[in-house]
Structures are given as structure tokens and as C-alpha cells.
Design an enzyme around this catalytic site. Structure first.
Site, PDB file in Angstrom:
ATOM      1  N   HIS A  43      15.402  55.259   3.801  1.00 16.79           N
ATOM      2  CA  HIS A  43      14.990  55.081   2.236  1.00 16.79           C
ATOM      3  C   HIS A  43      14.088  54.314   1.631  1.00 16.79           C
ATOM      4  CE1 HIS A  43      19.406  55.205   0.528  1.00 16.79           C
ATOM      5  NE2 HIS A  43      19.784  55.202   2.156  1.00 16.79           N
ATOM      6  N   ALA A 133      27.274  64.907   4.963  1.00 18.88           N
ATOM      7  CA  ALA A 133      27.080  64.275   7.002  1.00 18.88           C
ATOM      8  C   ALA A 133      25.467  63.847   6.687  1.00 18.88           C
ATOM      9  CB  ALA A 133      27.855  65.008   7.283  1.00 18.88           C
ATOM     10  N   SER A 136      21.337  66.738   4.144  1.00 21.99           N
ATOM     11  CA  SER A 136      21.012  67.477   3.837  1.00 21.99           C
ATOM     12  C   SER A 136      21.350  68.612   3.187  1.00 21.99           C
ATOM     13  CB  SER A 136      19.433  67.727   4.157  1.00 21.99           C
ATOM     14  OG  SER A 136      18.562  67.540   3.210  1.00 21.99           O
ATOM     15  N   SER A 138      22.571  69.322   0.783  1.00 22.54           N
ATOM     16  CA  SER A 138      23.045  69.916  -0.292  1.00 22.54           C
ATOM     17  C   SER A 138      21.867  70.215  -0.578  1.00 22.54           C
ATOM     18  CB  SER A 138      23.015  68.986  -1.223  1.00 22.54           C
ATOM     19  OG  SER A 138      22.482  67.288  -1.003  1.00 22.54           O
ATOM     20  N   GLU A 170      16.434  68.370  -7.964  1.00 22.44           N
ATOM     21  CA  GLU A 170      17.296  67.864  -7.899  1.00 22.44           C
ATOM     22  C   GLU A 170      17.459  66.286  -8.555  1.00 22.44           C
ATOM     23  OE1 GLU A 170      17.817  68.762  -3.493  1.00 22.44           O
ATOM     24  OE2 GLU A 170      19.902  67.149  -3.346  1.00 22.44           O
ATOM     25  N   ASP A 181      13.987  65.298   2.107  1.00 24.07           N
ATOM     26  CA  ASP A 181      14.588  66.505   2.263  1.00 24.07           C
ATOM     27  C   ASP A 181      13.977  68.080   1.564  1.00 24.07           C
ATOM     28  OD1 ASP A 181      16.066  64.643   2.571  1.00 24.07           O
ATOM     29  OD2 ASP A 181      18.085  64.715   1.450  1.00 24.07           O
TER      30      ASP A 181
HETATM   31  C1  GLA Z   1      18.757  61.187   0.566  1.00 27.44           C
HETATM   32  C2  GLA Z   1      17.610  61.749  -0.153  1.00 27.44           C
HETATM   33  C3  GLA Z   1      16.171  61.722   0.521  1.00 27.44           C
HETATM   34  C4  GLA Z   1      16.201  59.833   1.635  1.00 27.44           C
HETATM   35  C5  GLA Z   1      17.037  59.738   2.007  1.00 27.44           C
HETATM   36  C6  GLA Z   1      16.952  58.130   3.026  1.00 27.44           C
HETATM   37  O1  GLA Z   1      18.654  62.308   1.970  1.00 27.44           O
HETATM   38  O2  GLA Z   1      17.605  62.745  -0.432  1.00 27.44           O
HETATM   39  O3  GLA Z   1      15.231  61.456   0.073  1.00 27.44           O
HETATM   40  O4  GLA Z   1      15.373  59.085   0.259  1.00 27.44           O
HETATM   41  O5  GLA Z   1      18.565  59.669   1.272  1.00 27.44           O
HETATM   42  O6  GLA Z   1      16.535  58.149   3.343  1.00 27.44           O
END
Ligand code: GLA
Length: 410
Positions: A43, A133, A136, A138, A170, A181
């Protein structure tokens, strides 16, 4: 393509699924885009502070064949996701909230805005990544679609630029996420984690010592990026902006900081936290504290990785989890349980990974401890809470893997 997911389901099976969905089309090609596990730096990407993820061996594949018009027709091997079709343009109408095709639409719109008129494709999507989950899935779908479109149009795009296009693109789904991601999905390296910096986007590969293992355990609590978790996620992002804006009025700051890296470039963490106590209300103070300390932990984790200090890396992971739980408030009881179980089952550290609110934890252990750790999860957690869906694994021993690849269907 040399990756586990690309070969674990035979190419013949994927070709069969494609032929059934789109009979009579040209010989298809395929793209594989990996999921990721974030090791530390949670985050903070959307505040332009560094993160440290690795790409994993599981991901999303699309078997596709270019079309002569601007249509994209996508089917999904997972029967829960119905076939969808849309026209490529710089303003693609979204499907309903939570619809899986919004990720391909996001990629299509971003590329049409960048490259103009594009031809589409017919494609069949398959995935061996658990959805919702925190691994990543998506963004892997967004990246896979973008690569398939580039390939179908014989276009090339530098991977850092493509990561930015996909990340901004996105936002189409409504989550104001950062660029972690998409960047790791495109730039992942076997046996390496990446330290990713933002604004400007750049990455530094860091070798993972041969006997370290990152073990992922799934709470099976779904954290839907385009569902309930979205609101919480976007709220955290605006709290970070508010904290920066409010602190800008502190007399200690000679010039208004426009970003977190700028703020941290001029002032130490302790000074900034003292100023935050004077200026910010309690909740913003806690969010701000997480952001600043997590950024410092990423630097320390980089050093621990380079000096092969697994114990130090593990302690940083555990501190990150405590901060995400108490200051950033994105954990849940199941994530906290798995972290506690990991730490009493030979892990050197553990933390939630991804956005939180459900999803997975990642734990670090040395290779000989993997069976103890997995057994700990099974005995203490999964015996009480089996997965609703038997095809979703409880535990994945992650292998740092190559970024997304496009090629012939072998
Ligand atoms: C999701 C978001 C990322 C990042 C994480 C938390 O995966 O797509 O950009 O902010 O949450 O670290």
C-alpha cells in the site's frame, strides 16, 4: 514457453478449448502473464514509494488469433466467466461492475488511446492463479490482453511504458491502484525479486538466495478488486493524499512537498512523524506512519536480501504485517491467524500480501522448513476451514519467475 503454467495444462488441451470456442479461425498464438507475490512494501506504490515483489510460476494464459476488424471476443475456460465481446476504441463502454471482461476492456482502451486504430482478437483465457486472492490475477489478465493486442497488431512497446499504460488503464475498473502489479508481471525475472521505484518507474533485480522459500497461504476469504475491497482501497489512497496535503501546512516545511518521495528526500522519518502528531488527526497519523515506516522497511529489506540475512528479512515482514493490521487496518482475522501460525511453524517472518481484506499471506522460511510450515498451515488452519472450491490450492511454494511472454502455441 518455458514456464510451469504454460506447460502444466498441455498446449493440446488449450488449443482444443480455443478450437471449440472459435472454430475455423487462424492458427492461434499464446501469451502467459504471471501473478505476483509482494514480499514487502504494501500500500505504498500509489504514494510513489518503492515495493519489492516477485513474479510467480502461476498466471493467466490467453490463446488467441488476430481478427481483421476491431472486435475482441473472449471466452474463459472457467465456466463462472461467460464469453464476452467488445469493440476496440479509445472509449470502450464498461460491462457491469465486477464483470471479468472489464480487465480486457481496460487494456483495449489504454492501447487504443496510445496507438489509435487496432485490430482485435478471438481468445480463450485460462488461469491457474486463485482469483481475488491478492496474487494479482486481474492485472495479469490486463497485461496478457495488452500483449496479445500488441502482438496481433505487430506493434512493440517498451515494457516500462507498457506497465504504466496498463496500470493507468486499469483505473477503468474503478480501483485507483498503483503500478506494482503490472510492472512485476512484465519485468519479473527467474530467481529474483524486483525493487520497483515509481515516478519515474524503474526496477532493480535482486537475487533471492537459493535456500530461501516464500510460501503463500490462502485465507480463501475473497478480496475482490472490483467489489467490496475497492471502496476500502480507494479510501486508503485518498487518506494518503489528505495526509500529505495537511502536513504541507507545517512550518517546518520550507516548500510544499508534491509527493512522498520528495517529502522523505528532505526530512527524516522521526521528524515527519513528530510533525504528523502536531498536524494530523489520529487516523491519518496512523496511515501516514504506516506509509513512512513501510518505505523504510523496503530499503532495509533490500539490504537484508543483498546480505542474505534471512532472519532480518523475516523480521521486517512481520513488522510490515503488524503495521498493516494496526496502522493501515487492511488485515482480517484469517490473515492474522495465518501469520501467527507461520511464525510458530518455523517461518522467519510472515505478512499479508497484496491489498489485504482477505487473500493470502506470504511467509519466509529456509528450504528445509517448508514441510513444517505447510504442515502447520494444514493442521491448524485448513483442517478447520477447508477451501470451498477444491481446485484452489491452500498453499503455494512460490518460485520467482519470468515476466509475461508471448509466443507460438507449442
Ligand atoms: C493491489 C494494487 C497495487 C498495490 C497493492 C497493495 O495489488 O493493485 O497497486 O497498491 O494492492 O500494495
Amino acid at each position: 514457453m518455458a514456464n510451469e503454467a504454460g506447460s502444466s495444462r498441455g498446449a493440446a488441451e488449450r488449443l482444443g478449448a480455443f478450437r471449440r470456442a472459435f472454430p475455423g479461425t487462424r492458427t492461434p498464438r499464446q501469451v502467459f502473464a504471471p501473478g505476483r507475490v509482494n514480499l514487502i512494501g504494501e500500500h505504498i506504490d500509489y504514494s510513489d514509494l518503492p515495493v519489492l515483489p516477485m513474479a510467480i510460476q502461476r498466471g493467466v494464459s490467453i490463446v488467441y488469433s488476430p481478427r481483421d476488424d476491431a472486435s475482441v471476443r473472449v471466452a474463459n475456460e472457467d465456466a463462472r466467466f461467460e464469453p464476452r465481446a467488445f469493440e476496440l476504441s479509445p472509449a470502450i463502454p464498461p460491462a457491469g461492475r465486477g464483470d471479468w471482461s472489464n480487465y480486457p476492456r481496460a487494456a483495449g482502451q489504454a492501447l487504443a488511446q496510445r496507438f489509435g486504430t487496432l485490430r482485435g482478437f478471438d481468445g480463450v483465457v485460462s488461469s491457474d492463479l486463485p482469483a481475488s486472492a491478492g496474487l494479482s490475477s486481474s492485472s495479469a489478465l490486463t497485461v496478457a490482453t495488452a500483449l496479445a493486442l500488441l502482438d496481433a497488431n505487430a506493434l512493440s512497446c517498451e515494457r516500462l511504458e507498457l506497465a504504466q499504460l496498463c496500470a493507468r488503464g486499469e483505473h477503468y475498473v474503478g480501483t485507483q491502484s498503483g503500478a506494482m502489479d503490472q510492472t512485476i508481471c512484465l519485468l519479473g525475472r527467474p530467481d529474483h525479486a524486483l525493487k520497483i521505484d515509481f515516478a519515474p518507474l524503474r526496477s532493480e533485480p535482486l537475487p533471492i538466495p537459493a535456500d530461501w522459500r516464500f510460501v503463500i497461504a490462502n485465507t480463501h476469504v475473497r478480496a475482490e478488486k472490483s467489489g467490496a475491497a475497492q471502496e476500502h482501497y480507494n479510501a486508503r489512497r485518498s487518506e494518503c493524499r489528505d495526509a500529505l496535503r495537511t502536513l504541507a501546512s507545517h512550518p517546518g516545511l520550507q516548500e510544499t512537498p508534491h509527493s512522498y518521495p520528495e517529502l522523505l528526500g528532505h526530512h527524516g522519518v522521526d521528524t515527519l512523524l513528530a510533525w504528523a502528531e502536531e498536524r494530523l488527526e489520529q487516523q491519518l497519523q496512523r496511515r501516514f506512519r504506516h506509509v513512512l515506516r513501510e518505505a523504510a522497511r523496503v530499503e532495509s529489506a533490500r539490504n537484508a536480501l543483498l546480505s542474505r540475512d534471512a532472519a532480518a528479512f523475516g523480521r521486517l515482514m512481520s513488522a510490515s504485517h503488524a503495521s498493516l493490521r494496526d496502522d493501515y487496518e487492511v488485515s482480517c482475522p484469517e490473515l492474522d491467524d495465518l501469520v501467527a501460525i507461520a511464525r510458530s511453524s518455523d517461518a522467519l517472518g510472515a505478512r499479508l500480501t497484496g491489498a489485504g481484506f482477505g487473500g493470502c499471506v506470504v511467509a519466509l522460511c529456509r528450504e528445509p522448513s517448508v514441510p513444517t510450515l505447510v504442515e502447520g498451515f494444514e493442521r491448524t488452519f485448513y483442517s478447520r476451514r477447508p477451501a470451498a472450491d477444491a481446485t484452489t490450492p491452500n498453499v503455494i511454494v512460490a518460485r520467482a519467475s519470468q515476466g509475461a511472454q508471448v509466443g507460438a502455441l507449442e
